[in-house]
Design a protein around this motif. Structure first.
Motif, short mmCIF file in Angstrom:
data_model
loop_
_atom_site.label_atom_id
_atom_site.label_comp_id
_atom_site.label_asym_id
_atom_site.label_seq_id
_atom_site.Cartn_x
_atom_site.Cartn_y
_atom_site.Cartn_z
N HIS A 165 -5.02 2.26 -8.76
CA HIS A 165 -5.06 2.67 -7.36
C HIS A 165 -6.48 2.99 -6.91
N ARG B 85 -3.87 -2.49 -6.88
CA ARG B 85 -4.20 -3.84 -7.33
C ARG B 85 -4.28 -3.83 -8.85
N GLU C 49 0.86 -1.19 0.00
CA GLU C 49 0.00 0.00 0.00
C GLU C 49 0.89 1.24 0.00
N LEU D 88 -4.61 1.68 -2.21
CA LEU D 88 -4.37 0.29 -2.57
C LEU D 88 -3.95 0.25 -4.04
N GLY E 16 -10.12 -5.93 2.65
CA GLY E 16 -10.04 -4.58 2.11
C GLY E 16 -10.75 -3.53 2.94
#
Length: 471
Positions: A163, A159, A139, A157, A210
């Motif tokens: 972002h 992924r 992160e 985050l 999350g």
């Protein structure tokens, strides 16, 4: 293969080739050619080309201004695949261009733009990379500088290099540590009090699914600014965030935040039943909390006035270790000489039974004299006991006496070596243009609580600054 690995491989190959050529008698290159650095890889030039394109669009480098990560271009493995991404920081040359954080991902021998994080403000205050949920992805904790004193934390985050901002908060001070004790880092922000709301520490934790979980607890009343913030642990092993803040009326106040039964608690304001709250009166002596004995526990300093030999008041410092229920014990006592940059660890037998005074007499020779005190007089008179190069006596109008037993010298100037070798003196430490030396008075041979040369050397420490605020 990343840039660093390629550079290391190129250097190794160059060195091996030079050795082989020298052994074979066929070394015909010049010295300049032999020691010339290898050319940067094509991968590096392609990354630079990507960065140059951003700069040509009207941007300029805008690296973070504080924290450990301050480079304009940083390398971090964000997605956990073993290959580091390049993170670059930009601002506009004109006011209509936002702050931007570019993430460039290695793609074979090239770099591609994987993500761009935009922000607004005067600059980027800090960035931290941390895996808060244990999934292998980092992160990004970004501090955006909104104004002279206003900062905004944003937690992103990453992924698939897309972002998502999952939390944000205004803050005065920001740090990342495991305050909840679950083994995963948390983000803690300190907000100072206003007329409408008290100051507080707010903690953000990231769950495996999350979800962001938050908790907060109040600072002590009247804290106007943060002098130092650090993470550590309490004496019972509980993680803690320690805040040394300046009080409105002057002096320092320490707050200690930890998790107790799942709740965030400031043990400076509330303790378990039957345990007195931590002392919250501001400390007039500017001494900051630290792990003084390097045992992993952050100790809180409490100055104790020593009996006076003059109008100047000197202090010993009791370093107190706290448990999560507010109970406490003294870990160590010291005398800190901040002006000369050293401190002395005081044995338990000396507690409440010594005093100090300054006795400078020669240019380039600063002297502190330690004396034993009989009884509990608040003011004492001093005698030199006939010591070699005895210090000037200091007296007061009060009755009682002090028996000198130790002098510590801070020596500077061109003849410091000669003065360190004067009869009776022994060297403690040499650093830069200073020599620290000591001398024991003859009285030490008659007192069981007096130190010897070895004890003085083992108890002497330098005061070193660090990157933490207030150090």
């Amino acid at each position: 293969m990343n840039i660093k690995r390629k550079l290391n491989a190129a250097l190794a190959a160059l060195a091996a080739a030079a050795v082989v050529a020298a052994l074979s008698g066929c070394l015909k290159t010049s010295a300049d050619e032999l020691y010339r650095l290898p050319r940067s890889s094509d991968e590096y030039f392609r990354l630079q080309k990507r960065i140059d394109a951003v700069l040509a669009s009207g941007a300029e480098y805008s690296p973070p201004t504080s924290g450990e990560n301050r480079q304009s271009v940083q390398l971090e493995d964000i997605d956990g695949d073993g290959v580091k991404e390049a993170i670059a920081f930009f601002a506009a040359r004109s006011e209509d261009y936002p702050l931007k954080i570019y993430i460039f991902k290695s793609d074979g021998d090239d770099y591609i733009t994987a993500d761009i994080i935009e922000g607004v403000g005067a600059g980027i205050e800090s960035i931290r990379y941390t895996d808060m949920d244990g999934d292998g992805f980092l992160e990004l904790v970004v501090g955006w500088q909104m104004g002279a004193s206003l900062k905004n934390m944003a937690l992103y985050l990453e992924r698939g290099f897309q972002h998502v901002k999952v939390a944000e908060a205004d803050y005065s001070t920001l740090l990342v540590s495991d305050i909840t004790g679950d083994g995963a880092p948390d983000v803690s922000v300190v907000r100072l009090g206003t007329a409408e709301a008290p100051g507080e520490l707010e903690v953000f934790s990231l769950m495996a699914d999350g979800e962001i979980v938050g908790a907060s607890a109040h600072l002590s009343d009247g804290v106007e600014s943060v002098s130092r913030a650090q993470a550590g642990q309490l004496s019972d092993g509980v993680p803690v965030v320690v805040i040394d803040g300046k009080a409105a009326g002057g002096g320092l106040v320490t707050d200690m935040f930890c998790s107790v039964d799942g709740a965030l608690v400031n043990i400076a304001r509330a303790s378990a039943a039957g345990v007195d709250p931590v002392e919250t009166e501001p400390r007039t002596l500017t001494v900051y909390s630290t792990d003084i004995d390097r045992d992993g526990v952050v100790e809180i300093p409490y100055p104790v006035p020593l009996p006076r030999q003059s109008d100047t008041v000197y202090y010993s410092i009791e370093w107190r270790a706290y448990a999560s229920d507010g109970s406490r014990a003294v870990s160590m006592s010291t005398y800190h000489n901040y002006s000369d940059g050293w401190y002395l660890i005081l044995p338990d037998a000396w507690r409440g039974g010594i005093t100090v005074r300054r006795a400078d007499a020669v240019y380039g020779e600063r002297i502190m004299v330690f004396s034993f005190v009989d009884g509990e007089q608040s003011e004492v008179s001093a005698t030199t006991n006939g010591a070699t190069n005895g210090a000037t006596s200091a007296t007061s109008n009060a009755s009682g006496g002090a028996v000198d037993f130790l002098k510590i010298y801070t020596l500077s100037g061109e003849n410091r070596e000669e003065r360190a070798r004067l009869p009776g003196r022994f060297r403690l430490l040499e650093e830069g243009d200073k020599i620290y030396a000591a001398e024991l008075y003859p009285i030490v041979q008659q007192r069981p609580d007096a130190p010897d040369e070895i004890a003085v050397k083992e108890s002497f420490r330098r005061i070193y600054s660090d990157w933490l605020m207030g150090a």
